[in-house]
Design an enzyme around this catalytic site. Structure first.
Site, PDB file in Angstrom:
ATOM      1  N   ASP A  58       0.819  -1.209   0.000  1.00 26.12           N
ATOM      2  CA  ASP A  58       0.000   0.000   0.000  1.00 26.12           C
ATOM      3  C   ASP A  58       0.855   1.263   0.000  1.00 26.12           C
ATOM      4  O   ASP A  58       0.767   2.089   0.910  1.00 26.12           O
ATOM      5  CB  ASP A  58      -0.943   0.022   1.205  1.00 26.12           C
ATOM      6  CG  ASP A  58      -1.990  -1.065   1.124  1.00 26.12           C
ATOM      7  OD1 ASP A  58      -2.382  -1.428   0.005  1.00 26.12           O
ATOM      8  OD2 ASP A  58      -2.416  -1.543   2.185  1.00 26.12           O
ATOM      9  N   GLU A 236     -11.442  -2.554  -2.683  1.00 25.59           N
ATOM     10  CA  GLU A 236     -10.845  -1.750  -1.614  1.00 25.59           C
ATOM     11  C   GLU A 236      -9.711  -0.914  -2.202  1.00 25.59           C
ATOM     12  O   GLU A 236      -9.483  -0.916  -3.409  1.00 25.59           O
ATOM     13  CB  GLU A 236     -10.317  -2.654  -0.501  1.00 25.59           C
ATOM     14  CG  GLU A 236      -9.299  -3.669  -0.972  1.00 25.59           C
ATOM     15  CD  GLU A 236      -8.897  -4.683   0.110  1.00 25.59           C
ATOM     16  OE1 GLU A 236      -9.437  -4.614   1.216  1.00 25.59           O
ATOM     17  OE2 GLU A 236      -8.039  -5.527  -0.178  1.00 25.59           O
TER      18      GLU A 236
END
Ligand SMILES: *[C@@H]1O[C@H](CO)[C@@H](O)[C@H](O)[C@H]1NC(C)=O
Ligand SMILES: *[C@@H]1O[C@H](CO)[C@@H](O)[C@H](O)[C@H]1NC(C)=O
Ligand SMILES: *[C@@H]1O[C@H](CO)[C@@H](O)[C@H](O)[C@H]1NC(C)=O
Ligand SMILES: *[C@@H]1O[C@H](CO)[C@@H](O)[C@H](O)[C@H]1NC(C)=O
Ligand SMILES: *[C@@H]1O[C@H](CO)[C@@H](O)[C@H](O)[C@H]1NC(C)=O
Ligand SMILES: *[C@@H]1O[C@H](CO)[C@@H](O)[C@H](O)[C@H]1NC(C)=O
Ligand SMILES: *[C@@H]1O[C@H](CO)[C@@H](O)[C@H](O)[C@H]1NC(C)=O
Length: 400
Positions: A58, A236
């Site tokens: 991420d 997501e």
């Protein structure tokens, strides 16, 4: 109710998300376990990434003062800094000096930060959560520069599960992780995006100081992306970017991590990078086939490829200029390195837009560049300034 229960069970089974779990770097390869390589797409439809030369799950990147700043999930949110996207990346410290002031697990190890420059300050939106739980929060810390050492933690913007206002819509049906940010180009209003599985991705307008939701008790949230028909709703890690005349809503679809090395999911069920676009910041967002992102739409821009790149996600965009293409950056697993969370690698590609739809481009040549460079270096200050003016401070990203 049944629906909620099913969703919850699916969440427990699959919602592993953006979770930096352990600090141990695994280098599991064929030597340790038999890996069935037929699970890995050999396609050459997508180009190999340019290597960021840093492990990052991420990733979130901000350009400032001639440097790239890399934020990622981890203990107190590590900050790395480099002159080019290829590194070398130097860890210069952390955003938080101690655990987040949000009293949930795991407050020592926030996930998926997104840092944004806004009115000459930097705001790091981070997630507090734990694996398999919807008891989450988006927190915010701010500083006068993206460097380490002077960040103030302001605590939660939104809560799901437990916490202040967690009992109001849409927090009752969402998971407050994977924050990202966009400025409404028409009104200058800042918007927070968040969400993972459950009822997908939401946006809510923020107060102008970015320290609270604009109207906390009536957040006027918009559902931007959702998978209504499947039991598992694996979207997501959203990131919204603007490239006139469209807002692009990027997200990851599929299984992110915690792969069983002896039983990989069917090809295509792992993470891939998808997008939809809209002329309005609150949508509706549609994919290339005209399918609404609220109906499970999303055009795949980047997926597993060459038998090497696996499960790319954790997307961000660095907005370019007339002479400098947008950059898509992301994390991926290199099938020859390993499949643990901490094995995730930073990769990046320039984007071209074909009929207004982004395409990842091979190599290091930006739109009009005539020669290959050794990795993109930061744009000169004047470019940053004019961009800042043009986009009213909407300099943004995610890392989820
Ligand atoms: C590898 O996976 C493919 C497709 O999932 C399957 O058809 C094949 O039998 C597997 N091979 C082995 C040796 O497990
Ligand atoms: C929270 O993160 C810290 C640091 O990685 C770790 O030591 C601790 O075990 C984690 N706690 C839980 C409940 O996961
Ligand atoms: C730290 O931030 C405060 C405002 O938040 C600012 O007044 C101060 O000058 C900063 N200190 C350093 C060393 O940058
Ligand atoms: C709520 O959001 C919509 C866009 O989704 C906007 O048109 C409307 O003005 C907003 N309402 C309030 C009260 O801000
Ligand atoms: C590239 O060059 C063309 C022709 O000089 C110019 O019109 C264009 O704005 C430049 N930038 C991009 C991003 O194409
Ligand atoms: C994958 O890892 C190998 C080393 O194991 C390296 O040679 C190769 O460049 C990497 N490829 C990518 C796309 O990360
Ligand atoms: C940008 O401006 C800063 C001062 O604000 C200066 O230190 C830096 O060298 C400049 N970078 C470039 C690429 O001009």
């Amino acid at each position: 109710m049944l629906h909620t229960v099913i969703t919850f069970v699916c969440f427990l089974l699959y919602a592993v998300n953006a979770i930096p779990t352990t600090t141990t770097t695994s280098t599991t390869t064929d030597a340790d376990v038999h890996i069935n390589h037929t699970s890995f797409s050999q396609t050459t439809t997508y180009p190999l990434p340019n290597l960021g030369n840093v492990a990052a799950h991420d990733p979130n990147i901000v350009e400032y003062d001639g440097y790239f700043y890399l934020f990622k999930g981890g203990v107190h949110i590590p900050i790395h800094k480099a002159r080019t996207l290829d590194g070398p990346w130097e860890q210069i410290g952390t955003v938080l000096e101690e655990s987040s002031v949000i009293t949930k697990q795991n407050r020592s190890r926030p996930w998926a930060p997104t840092t944004v420059e806004w009115n000459k300050r930097f705001y790091c939106l981070y997630a507090i959560s734990e694996s398999g739980s919807r008891n989450s929060a988006i927190g915010v810390a701010s500083a006068d520069s993206p460097d380490a050492g002077n960040w103030t933690d302001h605590g939660a913007l939104v809560n799901t599960g437990d916490g202040d206002l967690a009992d109001i819509h849409p927090y009752t049906i969402s998971n407050a992780i994977d924050a990202s940010f966009i400025t409404d180009q028409k009104t200058g209003e800042p918007h927070l995006l968040f969400g993972s599985y459950w009822h997908g991705i939401f946006s809510v307008p923020l107060a102008n100081d970015l320290l609270s939701v604009k109207t906390p008790k009536q957040p006027n949230a918009t559902n931007l992306a959702y998978v209504p028909k499947e039991k598992v709703k694996p979207i997501e890690g959203s990131f919204m970017a603007y490239n006139a005349p469209y807002y692009y809503l990027w997200f990851a679809h599929g299984k992110c991590c915690h792969f069983d090395l002896e039983d990989f999911p069917p090809m295509g069920d792992e993470y891939s990078i998808r997008v939809g676009r809209s002329k309005d910041v609150t949508g509706p967002f549609v994919d290339k086939d005209g399918k609404d992102l609220l109906e499970g739409g999303g055009t795949v821009v980047y997926g597993s490829n060459h038998g090497v790149v696996y499960a790319p996600g954790g997307i961000g965009i660095l907005t370019g200029s007339d002479n400098d293409a947008d950059v898509l950056y992301f994390h991926y697993l290199n099938t020859t390195i390993g499949f643990a969370q901490d094995d995730a690698q930073l990769g990046w590609n320039y984007l071209h837009y074909v009929n207004g739809w982004p395409v990842a481009i091979e190599g290091r040549t930006s739109l009009n560049a005539t020669s290959e460079s050794s990795g993109r270096s930061t744009r000169p200050n004047f470019t940053l300034n004019s961009l800042a003016l043009l986009f009213i401070g909407s300099f943004l990203w995610l890392c989820s």
